[in-house]
Design an enzyme around this catalytic site. Sequence first.
Site, PDB file in Angstrom:
ATOM      1  N   SER A  87       6.361  55.133  71.092  1.00  0.00           N
ATOM      2  CA  SER A  87       5.535  54.069  70.499  1.00  0.00           C
ATOM      3  C   SER A  87       4.389  53.752  71.459  1.00  0.00           C
ATOM      4  O   SER A  87       4.398  54.179  72.621  1.00  0.00           O
ATOM      5  CB  SER A  87       6.369  52.808  70.274  1.00  0.00           C
ATOM      6  N   ASP A 125       4.837  57.253  67.371  1.00  0.00           N
ATOM      7  CA  ASP A 125       5.376  56.285  66.423  1.00  0.00           C
ATOM      8  C   ASP A 125       4.364  55.143  66.229  1.00  0.00           C
ATOM      9  O   ASP A 125       3.865  54.582  67.212  1.00  0.00           O
ATOM     10  CB  ASP A 125       6.684  55.732  67.022  1.00  0.00           C
ATOM     11  N   ASP A 147      -0.406  54.502  61.168  1.00  0.00           N
ATOM     12  CA  ASP A 147       0.139  53.391  60.393  1.00  0.00           C
ATOM     13  C   ASP A 147      -0.987  52.455  59.968  1.00  0.00           C
ATOM     14  O   ASP A 147      -1.376  51.546  60.698  1.00  0.00           O
ATOM     15  CB  ASP A 147       1.175  52.650  61.233  1.00  0.00           C
ATOM     16  N   GLU A 177       1.843  55.669  56.054  1.00  0.00           N
ATOM     17  CA  GLU A 177       2.757  54.615  55.568  1.00  0.00           C
ATOM     18  C   GLU A 177       2.104  53.804  54.460  1.00  0.00           C
ATOM     19  O   GLU A 177       0.947  53.426  54.539  1.00  0.00           O
ATOM     20  CB  GLU A 177       3.181  53.688  56.725  1.00  0.00           C
ATOM     21  N   HIS A 221      12.153  46.309  61.188  1.00  0.00           N
ATOM     22  CA  HIS A 221      12.348  46.661  62.600  1.00  0.00           C
ATOM     23  C   HIS A 221      13.171  45.613  63.346  1.00  0.00           C
ATOM     24  O   HIS A 221      13.195  44.452  62.965  1.00  0.00           O
ATOM     25  CB  HIS A 221      10.993  46.820  63.282  1.00  0.00           C
ATOM     26  N   HIS A 265      11.703  53.844  58.173  1.00  0.00           N
ATOM     27  CA  HIS A 265      11.644  53.145  59.465  1.00  0.00           C
ATOM     28  C   HIS A 265      12.703  52.045  59.456  1.00  0.00           C
ATOM     29  O   HIS A 265      13.361  51.801  58.444  1.00  0.00           O
ATOM     30  CB  HIS A 265      10.257  52.509  59.645  1.00  0.00           C
ATOM     31  N   GLY A 266      12.844  51.396  60.598  1.00  0.00           N
ATOM     32  CA  GLY A 266      13.705  50.211  60.664  1.00  0.00           C
ATOM     33  C   GLY A 266      15.132  50.477  60.221  1.00  0.00           C
ATOM     34  O   GLY A 266      15.733  49.679  59.519  1.00  0.00           O
ATOM     35  N   SER A 268      18.031  50.994  62.046  1.00  0.00           N
ATOM     36  CA  SER A 268      19.185  50.732  62.914  1.00  0.00           C
ATOM     37  C   SER A 268      20.230  49.952  62.137  1.00  0.00           C
ATOM     38  O   SER A 268      19.907  49.153  61.253  1.00  0.00           O
ATOM     39  CB  SER A 268      18.745  49.940  64.154  1.00  0.00           C
ATOM     40  N   ASN A 308      14.345  56.622  61.286  1.00  0.00           N
ATOM     41  CA  ASN A 308      13.944  56.111  62.604  1.00  0.00           C
ATOM     42  C   ASN A 308      14.964  55.127  63.167  1.00  0.00           C
ATOM     43  O   ASN A 308      15.297  54.133  62.512  1.00  0.00           O
ATOM     44  CB  ASN A 308      12.616  55.353  62.477  1.00  0.00           C
TER      45      ASN A 308
HETATM   46  P1  13P Z   1      14.832  49.991  64.317  1.00  0.00           P
HETATM   47  O1  13P Z   1      14.254  48.780  64.975  1.00  0.00           O
HETATM   48  O2  13P Z   1      15.630  49.597  63.107  1.00  0.00           O
HETATM   49  O3  13P Z   1      15.618  50.826  65.245  1.00  0.00           O
HETATM   50  O4  13P Z   1      13.607  50.875  63.772  1.00  0.00           O
HETATM   51  C1  13P Z   1      12.928  51.749  64.626  1.00  0.00           C
HETATM   52  C2  13P Z   1      11.693  52.286  64.013  1.00  0.00           C
HETATM   53  O5  13P Z   1      11.446  52.215  62.834  1.00  0.00           O
HETATM   54  C3  13P Z   1      10.746  52.961  64.918  1.00  0.00           C
HETATM   55  O6  13P Z   1       9.574  53.321  64.267  1.00  0.00           O
HETATM   56  O1  G3H Z   2       8.736  50.494  65.407  1.00  0.00           O
HETATM   57  C1  G3H Z   2       9.145  49.939  66.406  1.00  0.00           C
HETATM   58  C2  G3H Z   2       9.848  50.739  67.443  1.00  0.00           C
HETATM   59  O2  G3H Z   2      11.160  50.284  67.571  1.00  0.00           O
HETATM   60  C3  G3H Z   2       9.109  50.713  68.730  1.00  0.00           C
HETATM   61  O3  G3H Z   2       9.252  49.487  69.340  1.00  0.00           O
HETATM   62  O4  G3H Z   2       6.933  48.918  70.004  1.00  0.00           O
HETATM   63  O5  G3H Z   2       8.891  47.805  71.094  1.00  0.00           O
HETATM   64  O6  G3H Z   2       8.377  50.214  71.570  1.00  0.00           O
HETATM   65  P1  G3H Z   2       8.286  49.076  70.569  1.00  0.00           P
HETATM   66 ZN    ZN Z   3       8.953  51.971  62.724  1.00  0.00          ZN
END
Ligand code: 13P
Ligand code: G3H
Ligand code: ZN
Length: 365
Positions: A87, A125, A147, A177, A221, A265-266, A268, A308
């Site tokens: 990122s 990213d 993005d 996106e 996220h 994305h997002g 987790s 992701n």
């Molecule tokens: P999470 O915060 O859900 O892990 O998503 C990560 C992400 O989308 C990175 O681009």
């Molecule tokens: O999309 C978000 C990713 O988890 C990257 O997070 O910008 O804190 O590195 P970050």
């Molecule tokens: Zn993301």
Amino acid sequence: MRYFSLSHKILFAKIRKLCNFADRKLLKLYDMVNYKDLGLVNTREMFARAVDGGYAIPAFNFNNMEQMQAIIMASVETKSPVILQISKGARQYANQTLLRYMAEGAVAYAKELGCAHPEIVLHLDHGDSFELCKNCIEMGFSSVMIDGSALPYDENVALTRKVVDFAHKYDVTVEGELGVLAGVEDEVSSEVSHYTKPEEVVDFVTKTGVDSLAISIGTSHGAYKFTPEQCTVDPKTGRLLPPPLAFDVLEAVEKELPGFPIVLHGSSSVPQEDVDTINKYGGALKAAVGIPEEQLRKAAKSAVCKINIDSDSRLAMTAAIRKTLAEKPAEFDPRKYLGPARDHMKELYMHKIVNVLGSNGKLAL
Ligand code: 13P
Ligand code: G3H
Ligand code: ZN
């Protein structure tokens, strides 16, 4: 001393200018690192196979050596292709040059671990400008995300097109996106999510030429994806149950773009064991809720071919470090707490690959 006519002088000046330009072009070419020379691959082939095979490629963010080692160990042991994501925040934290060399090292490391033909993508990213994407491509990234999702539609199209035109000259793949995720994406944040409009996707993909499309279907996220008010309570465990993803939107997108690679994305899942460990050893994570893994498994079987995951790795690392330091308060050698953290992240990545995304055993060779 010889004298030249004005027209000769103009001609010489023009030639000098052209030579300078050619020199700069050559230098630029010389300076530019091509990802193929680093042993990296772009996403095109692996996405095509993933869409056909009904699984998704893991895209794990990394910011440091332990995360990168754990990702490579897990992908080698499971024989999975993998996307290493960086990122803008990671570039600022760890230094973009170091991260780029780590990704190059990752290919050699995977081979050293016994994988003869690793498939590793180095991906930007949430790129937020043409200049950032261009810079990454020139440094050896094999894939970039632009993005423009927070921009008005036409501006998103124009910016994405510009990045695609540049990236494709070097066979670098591009993710765009459409739709807005709630939560924080680097400096871009939104309180609410706006689902992708299926009626826009064909126009967007056609006009921009993107290789894959990130969509918004209710993921977000971070570790706090839903407010307690958006959730119901599981009567058996007392845990918060998040609302389901908008699979109807995903299906409508697939209908519009049959076989086209879709990105989530997002994604987790915010494992409760790690949240509990963190809280047990002095942390204060309240009501953290993620995307249930069975929903991700279902998505991976569809046209979703890249998932992701970043926050789960952060939680795993923090949980292991807190536990070690609490149990061994006299410990001060970073290897003694970063080592267990790396082991725990590796377990997490292997679990995601094998039990959620299904990309194990999917290397081409
Ligand atoms: P999470 O915060 O859900 O892990 O998503 C990560 C992400 O989308 C990175 O681009
Ligand atoms: O999309 C978000 C990713 O988890 C990257 O997070 O910008 O804190 O590195 P970050
Ligand atoms: Zn993301």
